[in-house]
Design an enzyme around this catalytic site. Sequence first.
Site, PDB file in Angstrom:
ATOM      1  N   THR B 120       0.808  -1.214   0.000  1.00  0.00           N
ATOM      2  CA  THR B 120       0.000   0.000   0.000  1.00  0.00           C
ATOM      3  C   THR B 120       0.840   1.263   0.000  1.00  0.00           C
ATOM      4  OG1 THR B 120      -1.727  -1.177   1.148  1.00  0.00           O
ATOM      5  CG2 THR B 120      -1.818   1.178   1.301  1.00  0.00           C
ATOM      6  N   THR B 197       1.665  -4.344   4.396  1.00  0.00           N
ATOM      7  CA  THR B 197       1.531  -4.521   5.839  1.00  0.00           C
ATOM      8  C   THR B 197       0.988  -5.890   6.244  1.00  0.00           C
ATOM      9  OG1 THR B 197      -0.636  -3.469   5.774  1.00  0.00           O
ATOM     10  CG2 THR B 197       1.253  -2.074   6.324  1.00  0.00           C
ATOM     11  N   ASP B 198       0.249  -6.554   5.345  1.00  0.00           N
ATOM     12  CA  ASP B 198      -0.442  -7.777   5.773  1.00  0.00           C
ATOM     13  C   ASP B 198       0.503  -8.811   6.383  1.00  0.00           C
ATOM     14  OD1 ASP B 198      -2.813  -6.746   5.055  1.00  0.00           O
ATOM     15  OD2 ASP B 198      -3.353  -8.304   3.596  1.00  0.00           O
ATOM     16  N   LYS B 276       0.323  -7.621  13.295  1.00  0.00           N
ATOM     17  CA  LYS B 276      -0.732  -6.764  12.755  1.00  0.00           C
ATOM     18  C   LYS B 276      -2.026  -7.188  13.422  1.00  0.00           C
ATOM     19  CE  LYS B 276      -2.779  -4.968   8.500  1.00  0.00           C
ATOM     20  NZ  LYS B 276      -2.861  -5.003   7.033  1.00  0.00           N
TER      21      LYS B 276
END
Lengths: 636, 461
Positions: B120, B197-198, B276
């Site tokens: 992202t 980020t996942d 996360k």
Amino acid sequence: MLTNPLAINLKVGLEIHQQLATGTKLFCQCDCNENEEYTLVLSRSLRPAQSELGIIDPAALFEFKKIQSVKYHAANRTSCLVEADEEPPHHVNRDALESALIFSLALNSDIFDEIHVMRKIVIDGSNTGGFQRTMLISMGGFIEVNGKKTGVQSICLEEDAAKLISDNNNLREYGLDRLGIPLVEIALEPISGTPQEVMQLALGLGRILRASKRVARGIGSIRQDVNISIENGRVVEIKGVQKLEQLVKVIEYEVIRQHGLMIIANILKNERGIAEIRIDNRIVDVTDILRASSSKKILESLKDQNTVYKAIKIEGFAGILGYEPYDKIRLGKELSQIVRFYGIGGIFHSDELPGYGISKEDVDNIGKKLAIRSRADAFIIIGGILANVSSAIESLIQRLEVVLEGVPAETRAATQSGETVYIRPRPGSARMYPETDVAPIKVNNLLLDPLRQKIPRPIEEYITELISNYGLNKKLAEEIFDSQYLNLFGKIVSSTKISPTFIASKLTEDITNLERQGYDSSILTQERLIEIFNELDHGKIAKESVTLLYQMLMNHEIKDLNEFESGIETMTEHQLEEEINGILCKHLDTIREKGMNSMGMLMGRTMAVLRGRSDGQKINAILKRKLEQIVASEKQ
Amino acid sequence: MGSVEYKGKASELLIENDIKIGQSINIQTNNGKYSGILLPRYELFDDNHVVMKLRNGYNIGINLTKIRSIEKGSSDSQYGAYIVGKASHNVNQTIGRPNSDQAKVEGTLPKVALISTGGTIGSKIDYRTGGVTSVLSASDLYLSVPEISRYASVDTEVLLNEYSENLRPEHWTLMANKIIEKTSMGIYRGIILSHGTDTMHYSSAALSFALRNIPIPVILTGAQRSSDRPSSDAALNLIGATKFAIESEYSGVFVIMHADASDNLLACHLGTRVRKNHTSSRDAFESIDIKPVALINGENIKMQHNPTLELQRREDANYSSYKTSFDRHVILLKYYPGFEPAIISYLVQSGYKAIIFEGTGLGHVSNECIAQLKQAINSGVMIFMTSQCIWGRVNLNVYDTGRDLLGIGVVPLSDMTPETALVKTMWLLANNQHSGDIKRMMQENMCNEISSISPIQLDKK
């Protein structure tokens, strides 16, 4: 004073923004209510991003240079992670979409087969994401008002922005409760006509929306933007006109402002033969020169070591900056408004100097430093923190470079008094970016056919209905229809035995009168009004007291109805008779002269003193009885 | 980017009229005339509509059945080329650049390498799906976050362009080798890895092991809001990562992201202790069972005290050889009510060498599983236990079930996060022969992945 608007080819494009009465927001399930208190706070900074077409919008860049940080206040129920820009938007609110489609149908506008949600980049902080979500529903069509057709440009469904709470140079604060409330935006083709005609058009358009019963009512639920241009000028967008009366003033002001700027441009071009304005590097630091001035303001500002003063030379502009083609219309004022956005109080210019504690000697020194050789040249002085001054000078130069065009394209805000002030350059189409988090919406007859039944009928039918159902006269029927209280009116009429005409006039004329006197009507909430009419219906307050009650509430003299009613009860029958006796004694001469015919005058005087403290009918009865007694005794 | 061409009927109409994506067009419909630029059609949408960007900037779709005529516009749009990816944006239009004075002092600024892997943080619209995709290069990013140039002279390199859900252990090896290559140049004060980020916390754990004893800080950062929006968290995260890369006295692998919903405070997490924990919020990343190692507030980096951590100072790192391979034959398995024990033998037959369980509570699975687990262990498969509670430590001594599990040889992994346990096992398997060694090392603290003390109060910020 001026100037037939038609002679300068005045064109006014109306754009209305109407909140929809959907209950929940456009892209999440939060309530559309406003908060009185907030419980959460976030602080953010926004940065310009490239558009889909790879460029950055000038208006976005302008705001970025100006604002350092934004604070958002929120409360649960009216805001969630979607408003906080911490969660992607949910589906489009179906009810809001239907409303927008109904308006498109009502205005014969061409609805698109696939609606794409867009992000309109707005980085003044009014949207947490740095953009407003908006979708183009339809284009074309027309509205007919007073027999005159006006073209529709476009109809959009979009999110309302966050509510500005405070703005102090580098920090802005917003409330998130208003962010995301569905709005329909209807832009009409520019028309040439008088400001009054434009107002009629706005009224007519507003009525169509209200007739649908799908729109929110009340202060701030409808906003007009106007695009105004005159011959040879660019289009100026004026934002945030809340009331129709203000609209007329704003147009009148813009006419003289824009025409004034044209006159200035013509003087420069035709009388002074200036073909191009170039500032280049004719900017010098004059901090040291001004340190020697006797201006208290300047000396005070220089206590901050970071303050600098710069002077900009403008060739051939002597006499131009202070020149007033119309009352209070000056190029100098325009420039001052621009620098204010950088936290700078304003500018000094050579047309007003020596003055403000800046001596002739100071002026001469500045002139020398700027290498001014001709009496025809002018200069501007601007001071503040270096970073702000640099940004402000950049904007000033951009503005000065287009002086010869007359009216530059810009976005301005309407003030309460009906003037307009500079906000930012006009944004371009470069500010549009697809909302990648929401899939396009298909529109077909399956969706549209049921909505065709919901198109509002012509306004006249609604007015006629109000007249025949409630026995209102036409004026009152129109007033209650246009007011924010139409639904409330129906509710009160059906739940009480009070005459509809009385209710309508108390909800329109009385409240409007008090507003004109400067009272704040927002204190009269729906709940409070219902309570007032219920108490009235039960004989707990007098008909004559309603206006006084409004006034006392708005004036914060009383907090609620209990206080008002306990105020009435303190007046006993005996006290009432005493008061009336006193009044009668004062007017014995008139009574002797006019007999029972003095009743009207006496009732007026009595009510002036006793209004709200007792029931009018009761006062009337006592007064009448006593007057009869006096008249009878006089005859004897 | 996949196909953005029109299909079927729409494609026929466009070919017939010799119109290509990005060209300006005029369309006459039954109801009106529309001018704009022909946009690509999302691959996953139907072939009954033509999508165009109108002059007012709005995109709309027009149904083919309503089109009376379609023709090329008079002038070709300057933007069309950009849409089809044949032109880059105008560099003058970025929001700022290191000015010339700055460029002169650049030589004196510390150097940082920015390696981009996608996600992202560098994403914009994807015309294939209408969603976002990773396309901005690290150098694009550098141009749009000019503040970085205040702190460092940044060299950028695009290593990968993948969403993090598409990353595999081979990519960790690739990243580790690239970081080693940069580090061995000896000119960088720190390295930043921009990352989706996942799965960033899997990569940060993997790099923590692969880059043990690295002498400079390696910082993973990303964005929860794509960098094509003004509210993106990318800029602040990158600025903070750059500051930390230069100023940190400690080396090792870290993750730097927002500490809360505002754009003020960043948290620096340890690569093996971060997770996360939210699908979309800026502060989705949290340190598990410890405080973040540092908080970054504007110019100020504040190290936080964690009694059990042993951070390595730059000068103390004595690296000799790095082990950058990972063995994929490990599974992370969540236990749940109704869990079918036969799955265990299926995994054994499928060739898995180790199972990391996310057990319930203190580290339990139902007693129905015991027999299958015993078989698995006997056939040489390692069984490790972590907890699906995420916070807290497993303990197999408290209940019967736990003791039974211990009895058959299940290895409890203390307060290690399930993801770190998975990655560590993959790494140990790839670099060791004997399962006895691996089991022992799994219970040993190598990269602060295990701490002996659980603090009473944990300020998560």
